[in-house]
Design an enzyme around this catalytic site. Structure first.
Site, short mmCIF file in Angstrom:
data_model
loop_
_atom_site.label_atom_id
_atom_site.label_comp_id
_atom_site.label_asym_id
_atom_site.label_seq_id
_atom_site.Cartn_x
_atom_site.Cartn_y
_atom_site.Cartn_z
N GLU A 133 -7.89 -7.70 -4.45
CA GLU A 133 -8.79 -8.47 -6.11
C GLU A 133 -7.70 -8.03 -7.27
O GLU A 133 -8.25 -7.11 -7.44
CB GLU A 133 -10.07 -8.42 -6.13
C1 LIG Z 1 -7.83 -6.29 3.49
C2 LIG Z 1 -7.23 -6.98 3.26
C3 LIG Z 1 -7.74 -8.27 2.51
C4 LIG Z 1 -7.07 -9.20 1.72
N1 LIG Z 1 -7.58 -10.60 1.94
C5 LIG Z 1 -6.62 -11.29 1.31
C6 LIG Z 1 -7.11 -13.37 0.71
O1 LIG Z 1 -9.02 -13.41 1.40
N2 LIG Z 1 -6.64 -13.63 -0.11
C7 LIG Z 1 -5.13 -13.77 -0.82
O2 LIG Z 1 -4.59 -14.19 -1.11
N3 LIG Z 1 -5.21 -12.25 -0.63
C8 LIG Z 1 -5.87 -11.36 0.39
N4 LIG Z 1 -5.04 -9.68 0.63
C9 LIG Z 1 -3.53 -9.17 -0.42
C10 LIG Z 1 -3.82 -8.80 -1.68
O3 LIG Z 1 -4.66 -9.63 -2.75
C11 LIG Z 1 -2.65 -7.88 -1.83
O4 LIG Z 1 -2.43 -7.12 -0.84
C12 LIG Z 1 -2.96 -6.98 -3.10
O5 LIG Z 1 -2.00 -8.11 -3.76
C13 LIG Z 1 -1.75 -6.45 -2.90
O6 LIG Z 1 -0.22 -6.93 -3.07
P1 LIG Z 1 0.44 -5.88 -1.54
O7 LIG Z 1 -0.22 -5.41 -0.09
O8 LIG Z 1 2.02 -6.99 -1.59
O9 LIG Z 1 1.55 -5.19 -2.45
P2 LIG Z 1 2.38 -4.74 -3.37
O10 LIG Z 1 2.96 -6.11 -4.23
O11 LIG Z 1 4.01 -4.64 -2.56
O12 LIG Z 1 2.17 -3.37 -4.51
C14 LIG Z 1 2.01 -2.24 -3.80
C15 LIG Z 1 1.61 -1.11 -4.82
O13 LIG Z 1 2.47 -1.13 -5.83
C16 LIG Z 1 1.89 -1.43 -7.00
N5 LIG Z 1 2.59 -2.27 -8.11
C17 LIG Z 1 3.37 -3.79 -8.25
N6 LIG Z 1 3.15 -3.77 -9.12
C18 LIG Z 1 3.31 -3.15 -10.24
C19 LIG Z 1 3.63 -3.04 -11.48
N7 LIG Z 1 3.55 -3.91 -12.13
N8 LIG Z 1 3.08 -1.71 -12.30
C20 LIG Z 1 1.84 -1.18 -11.71
N9 LIG Z 1 2.00 -1.50 -10.12
C21 LIG Z 1 2.50 -1.73 -9.98
C22 LIG Z 1 0.74 -2.30 -6.64
O14 LIG Z 1 -0.11 -1.67 -7.81
C23 LIG Z 1 0.49 -1.55 -5.21
O15 LIG Z 1 -0.29 0.16 -5.34
C24 LIG Z 1 -5.84 -9.25 0.94
C25 LIG Z 1 -5.53 -7.54 1.22
C26 LIG Z 1 -5.77 -7.15 2.26
C27 LIG Z 1 -5.15 -5.81 2.84
#
Ligand SMILES: Cc1cc2nc3c(=O)[nH]c(=O)nc-3n(C[C@H](O)[C@H](O)[C@H](O)COP(=O)(O)OP(=O)(O)OC[C@H]3O[C@@H](n4cnc5c(N)ncnc54)[C@H](O)[C@@H]3O)c2cc1C
Length: 817
Positions: free
Chosen positions: A502
Site C-alpha cells: 500500500e
Molecule cells: C506480501 C505482499 C502482498 C502484496 N499484495 C498485493 C496485492 O494484493 N495486490 C497488488 O497489486 N500488489 C500487492 N503487493 C505489491 C506491493 O504493493 C508492492 O510490492 C509495492 O508496491 C512495491 O513494489 P516492489 O516490491 O516492486 O518494490 P520497488 O518498486 O522495486 O521498490 C523498491 C524500493 O524502492 C523504493 N522506491 C521506488 N521508487 C522510489 C522513489 N521514486 N523514491 C523513493 N523510493 C522509491 C521503494 O520505496 C522500495 O523501498 C504486495 C506485495 C507484497 C510483498
C-alpha cells in the site's frame, strides 16, 4: 532608552502579528506609523533611520504599490514559473486530486485552530459493532493457533476460514442491503487490531477483502448489476476476491503497468460480443491463490477504433472469474513465513466482455483515478491498525515479561537500559493509537484525507518495526527461539510486509507525504500553479498577482509568528487547555509556524526542482507527520477525560514528537539548498537555539513502571487486544504469571529482609517446606511462592524439538519434545 523603546514597540507589533493574521497592507501601515512616530520623537540617529526606513520602504513599495509589484515581481515570476513548471502527468494529477485535506492543512499553514481539533468527534463503536468485536472476533481469536497456521499448515485451518465466512468477516464494508455488516472504518480497524495481534496471517486474510479491492471498487464505481451479483457473494465468502495491480515491471511505479487489454470482438457465452483481449503478468497478489474472482488493472488500447478515435484509453479495472479460459493462478509466494495466501497470476489472450469492467464501458481509462481515490482512504485503516495492534501486543507482553523475568535478582524491567526500550514501546504505542483514532475520526466523518492516511500508514508500520524490535531485545533468547509458545517472532518476521505494501515506505515518506501535502495544503501554491498554466495572459497575470500578494503576507506572518513564539519560549502562543499539557499545544503552534515558514521558503526557492529533493521532502514529511501525531496525542488525552495515570506516557509521546519536529526542521535548514539563507532562517526560527528536548530519564522511568504491572493506564494503552489469563494460552500464561509473581513479591521481600536465603544445594520446594515447618511462612504463602515460581518457569521456557524433526522441517505441535 530609545533603542529599548524601539525594540519594545517592535516586539509589540510582532506579537500582534503572531496572535492575529493581519493583512500585509495593514501591517505595512501600522509599521509605517510606528516608525514615523518614533522618527518624529527623535528616536533614530541619521544612519539608523536611513537603514531602518530603507528596510521598511523597499519591500513595502515593492509589494504594496500595485503597478510596481506587477511589473517587477508578479510578471517576471509568472514568466519564470510558466517556463520551469513541470508538466503534471494525468496519473500525478489523479493522485493529487484524490481525497481532500483535513486537519493536516491547519498544521501545514502555521496557525492551527484548536477548536477544530477539539470538535472532531472521536470514533466510537455502535452496539452492534461492539457486540461483534466482543463476540465473534473474540471467539475467532480464541480459535487461532498462529504456530499451527504459520508452521504446520501454511494456511488458516478450514474451520477458521469457515467461521470467518459464516460471521461475514469478509463483508465488513459491504452494506446490509447486500448482506454485509456495513461497519464503520473504526469497527473495521478494531477487528483488524484484535485479530492481527493474535495472528498477522489471519489479520491480513480478513483485511484484504475489506480494503482496496473488488468490494470497495464495486461500492463506489460498480454498475447496479455488478453490485447485485457480486456484493452478496463477497459478503458471505462465496466469492473470495483479490486485486492485482503489481507485476514484475511495475511495483512502486504502478501506473507503468505493461498489462494490456485490446478492444476486439470475441466469443462470450456462445455469442459474439465486443470486449477486451487481455494479456498480463502479476505477482505478490494477496488471496490470489484461493481467489474466485480477480480484480485486475491493465491498460486499454483500441487500435481498430471500435470504441472511438482514441487508440490509447488508459488504466482500467475489471472483475474476472478466475476460471475464465487463459488465466493461470494458484501458485504461491512465501512472504516471510506468513501464511496468508499470496501469489502470482497471469493471463494469455483472455477474452472478457466489456461489462466485466468495473462500472462498465464508461469507466474505461478511469482505473487509476478509482484506485488512488480508494487508496486515499483505505491505507488509513488496515495497516495502521496492524501497527497499533503490534504496539499494544508488544507493550502488554514485554511489560509483563520484563517484570516476571529476573536477572541479578531483579526484574529486568527495572534496569535502566531495559527501561529505555520499554518507554519507547509505550510511547510509540500511544502515538500509533492516537494517530489511528484521529484518522478514523476523519474517515468516519466521510473525509478522505490522503496526506493523513499516508502519514499514518508510514509511521504506524515504521513504529511497528521499532516496537517489535525493542520487544525482541527485551525478550532476549525467549523472542528468538521459535515454536508454539513464541508470541513475537512471527510479527518480527512479517513486519516488512506492512512496510512494503500500500505504498512502499521509503517512497511514501520521500515523495508522497510532503509532495502531495505541499500542493494540497498550501493556501497559495496550487493557485499560483494554476495561474501559470492559464492560457489567457491577462487572466494569468491577475490570478497570479492576487495569489502572490496573499502568499507574501502568509510567509511574513508565519516567519514572524515563529520568531515571536520561539523568543517567548512559546508562551505567547495560545493553548486551548490549562494544566500540564498546555505547554505542548503552545510548542506545537510554534513548530507549526516554523514549519510553514521554512516549507514555504523552500518551495519558493526550488520550485519544480523540489520534486527531485527527496531527502528534504522526507524531512518535511517527518516534521508534518510528527506535528500530526502531537495533535493526535493531545486530542486522545482530552477525549479520554484527561486521566492522570496516562500523563507520563502522554508527556513522553508529546515531548518525543515535538523533539522530532524540531530535529527535522533543523536538518532541513542545515541542508538548505542555499546554505547562507538556511543559516539566516535558522537564526529566525530557532533564535535561542534548539530548546526542545528528548523526554528525560525520569519520564521514561514512569512510562516503563506503568507497563510493568497491571493497572488502568496499562489497560488503556492496550485497549482492544484479545487478553487471556489462561495459563495454557500463548500470551495468557504471561498475564497469569504477572499476577502470581506480584502476589508473591511481598513474601519474597519479607524473607530477604529476614535473611532467609535458599541454600544453594537445596531444592526450592524443599526449602519452602522447611520454612513452613519453621513457621516462617504460612501454607498459603508457600502456595503463592510455588505458583509464582511455576508460572515464571512456564513464561521463560522456550520450545525445543527433536533433531530429526528439525531436519524434516515438519515441526508439528505434537512433535514438540
Ligand atoms: C506480501 C505482499 C502482498 C502484496 N499484495 C498485493 C496485492 O494484493 N495486490 C497488488 O497489486 N500488489 C500487492 N503487493 C505489491 C506491493 O504493493 C508492492 O510490492 C509495492 O508496491 C512495491 O513494489 P516492489 O516490491 O516492486 O518494490 P520497488 O518498486 O522495486 O521498490 C523498491 C524500493 O524502492 C523504493 N522506491 C521506488 N521508487 C522510489 C522513489 N521514486 N523514491 C523513493 N523510493 C522509491 C521503494 O520505496 C522500495 O523501498 C504486495 C506485495 C507484497 C510483498
Amino acid at each position: 532608552m530609545n533603542i529599548l523603546l524601539f525594540v519594545a514597540g517592535l516586539l509589540g507589533l510582532f506579537y500582534a502579528i503572531a496572535r492575529h493574521r493581519i493583512p500585509l497592507r495593514n501591517l505595512a501601515l501600522i509599521t509605517g506609523l510606528f516608525l514615523a512616530v518614533f522618527t518624529l520623537m527623535g528616536g533614530f540617529s541619521f544612519v539608523w533611520g536611513l537603514l531602518v526606513w530603507s528596510l521598511f520602504l523597499v519591500p513595502s513599495i515593492l509589494f504594496g504599490v500595485d503597478q510596481i509589484r506587477r511589473e517587477f515581481l508578479s510578471e517576471p515570476l509568472l514568466r519564470r514559473i510558466s517556463r520551469v513548471l513541470p508538466q503534471m502527468s494525468e496519473t500525478e494529477r489523479a493522485a493529487i486530486e484524490a481525497g481532500n485535506v483535513w486537519w493536516e492543512a491547519e498544521l501545514f499553514r502555521g496557525s492551527p485552530d484548536w477548536r477544530k481539533l477539539k470538535d472532531y468527534a472521536m470514533p466510537t463503536l455502535s452496539e452492534e459493532e461492539e457486540a461483534f468485536v466482543d463476540g465473534p472476533v473474540e471467539e475467532l481469536c480464541g480459535m487461532i493457533d498462529d504456530w499451527d497456521i504459520t508452521h504446520r499448515r501454511q494456511d488458516l485451518p478450514p474451520e477458521v476460514w469457515d467461521y470467518m465466512k459464516r460471521h461475514l468477516f469478509f463483508g465488513m464494508i459491504i452494506p446490509k442491503k447486500y448482506g454485509g455488516l456495513e461497519f464503520s472504518a473504526h469497527a473495521h480497524s478494531c477487528v483488524v487490531t484484535k485479530l492481527s495481534a493474535r495472528s498477522i496471517s489471519a489479520g491480513v486474510t480478513v483485511m484484504v477483502p475489506n480494503s482496496l479491492g473488488p468490494a470497495e471498487l464495486l461500492l463506489h464505481y460498480g454498475t447496479d448489476a455488478q453490485k447485485d451479483h457480486y456484493l452478496p457473494r463477497l459478503a458471505d465468502g462465496r466469492e473470495i476476491p483479490c486485486f492485482a495491480l503489481t507485476g514484475p515491471d511495475a511495483g512502486s511505479d504502478a501506473s507503468a503497468i505493461p498489462d494490456t487489454g485490446v478492444v476486439c470482438m470475441g466469443q462470450h457465452e456462445g455469442r459474439e460480443v465486443l470486449g477486451l483481449r487481455l494479456n498480463w503478468e502479476k505477482r505478490y497478489i494477496t488471496l490470489g491463490p484461493v481467489a474466485t474472482v480477480l480484480g485486475l488493472a491493465f491498460k486499454v488500447y483500441d487500435p481498430d477504433g471500435l470504441l472511438g478515435d482514441e487508440p490509447d484509453l488508459g488504466i482500467t479495472c475489471a472483475l474476472i472469474p478466475v476460471d475464465t479460459p487463459g488465466i493461470t493462478i494458484g501458485r504461491r509466494h512465501f512472504p516471510l513465513n506468513a501464511a496468508f495466501q499470496n501469489g502470482p497470476n497471469s493471463g494469455k489472450d483472455v477474452f472478457i466482455p466489456l461489462d466485466y469492467i468495473i462500472g462498465g464501458q464508461q469507466n474505461i481509462g478511469r482505473g487509476w483515478r478509482m484506485l488512488v481515490e480508494s487508496l486515499s482512504a483505505g491505507r488509513g485503516i488496515s495497516l495502521p491498525a496492524v501497527g497499533a495492534s503490534a504496539g499494544k501486543a508488544a507493550a502488554r507482553t514485554t511489560g509483563a515479561y520484563a517484570h516476571v523475568r529476573k536477572q541479578f535478582n531483579t526484574s529486568i524491567g527495572r534496569f535502566e537500559g531495559v527501561e529505555e526500550a520499554l518507554a519507547r514501546i509505550g510511547g510509540l504505542t500511544y502515538m500509533m493509537e492516537a494517530g489511528r483514532l484521529l484518522t478514523l475520526a476523519a474517515l468516519d466523518a466521510g473525509e478522505k484525507p490522503s496526506v493523513v492516511t499516508a502519514i499514518l500508514k508510514y509511521y504506524n508500520t515504521e513504529w511497528m518495526r521499532q516496537v517489535v524490535n525493542d520487544a525482541m531485545d527485551v525478550h532476549g533468547g525467549r523472542g528468538i527461539c521459535m515454536g508454539p509458545t513464541n508470541y513475537l517472532a512471527r510479527a518480527y518476521q512479517t513486519l516488512p510486509v506492512g512496510i512494503t505494501v500500500e505504498g512502499a515506505n521509503i517512497l511514501t515518506r520521500s515523495m508522497i507525504i510532503f509532495g502531495q501535502g505541499a500542493i494540497r495544503c498550501h493556501p497559495y501554491l496550487m493557485r499560483e500553479m494554476q495561474a501559470a498554466g492559464e492560457q489567457d495572459p491577462v487572466q494569468a497575470e491577475n490570478q497570479f498577482d492576487k495569489a502572490l500578494t496573499g502568499h507574501a503576507s502568509y510567509f511574513v506572518q508565519n516567519l514572524v509568528r515563529s520568531l515571536v513564539f520561539s523568543l517567548s519560549g512559546s508562551h505567547l502562543a495560545k493553548s486551548p487547555v490549562k494544566g500540564r499539557t498546555a505547554q505542548y499545544y503552545r510548542r506545537l503552534a510554534q513548530m507549526s509556524a516554523a514549519f510553514a515558514a521554512v516549507s514555504d521558503l523552500t518551495l519558493m526557492l526550488l520550485g519544480g526542482a523540489f520534486k527531485r529533493k527527496e531527502k528534504l521532502s522526507g524531512r518535511f514529511a517527518d516534521a508534518l507527520s510528527y506535528m500530526f501525531f502531537t495533535s493526535a496525542i493531545l486530542k486522545k488525552f482530552e477525549d479520554d477525560g484527561r486521566p492522570k495515570a496516562d500523563l507520563p506516557v502522554v508527556e513522553w509521546s508529546a515531548k518525543y514528537s515535538l523533539y522530532q519536529v524540531q530535529l527535522a526542521l533543523d536538518e532541513i535548514l542545515r541542508n538548505f539548498p542555499v546554505k547562507s539563507l538556511g543559516l539566516l532562517i535558522r537564526g529566525m526560527v530557532f533564535p535561542l537555539g534548539l530548546s526542545l528536548r528528548y523526554p528525560n530519564d525520569s519520564l521514561g522511568h514512569r512510562v516503563a513502571a506503568m507497563m510493568l504491572k497491571p493497572g488502568e493506564a496499562r489497560d488503556r494503552l492496550t485497549k482492544g487486544l484479545f487478553v487471556s489469563f489462561d495459563p495454557q494460552d500463548v500470551t495468557g500464561k504471561l498475564e497469569d504469571a504477572l499476577v502470581k509473581v506480584i502476589a508473591a513479591e511481598p513474601i519474597e521481600k519479607r524473607l530477604r529482609s529476614q535473611q532467609q536465603l535458599k541454600p544453594d544445594l537445596m531444592d526450592y520446594a524443599d526449602w519452602l517446606d522447611q520454612l513452613v515447618a519453621d513457621d516462617v511462612i504460612s501454607v498459603e504463602e508457600q502456595q503463592s511462592l510455588l505458583a509464582a515460581r511455576q508460572a515464571t518457569r512456564d513464561v521463560i521456557n522456550v520450545d525445543e524439538f527433536n533433531p530429526g524433526e528439525m531436519a524434516s522441517g515438519n515441526l508439528t505441535m505434537d512433535q514438540v519434545a
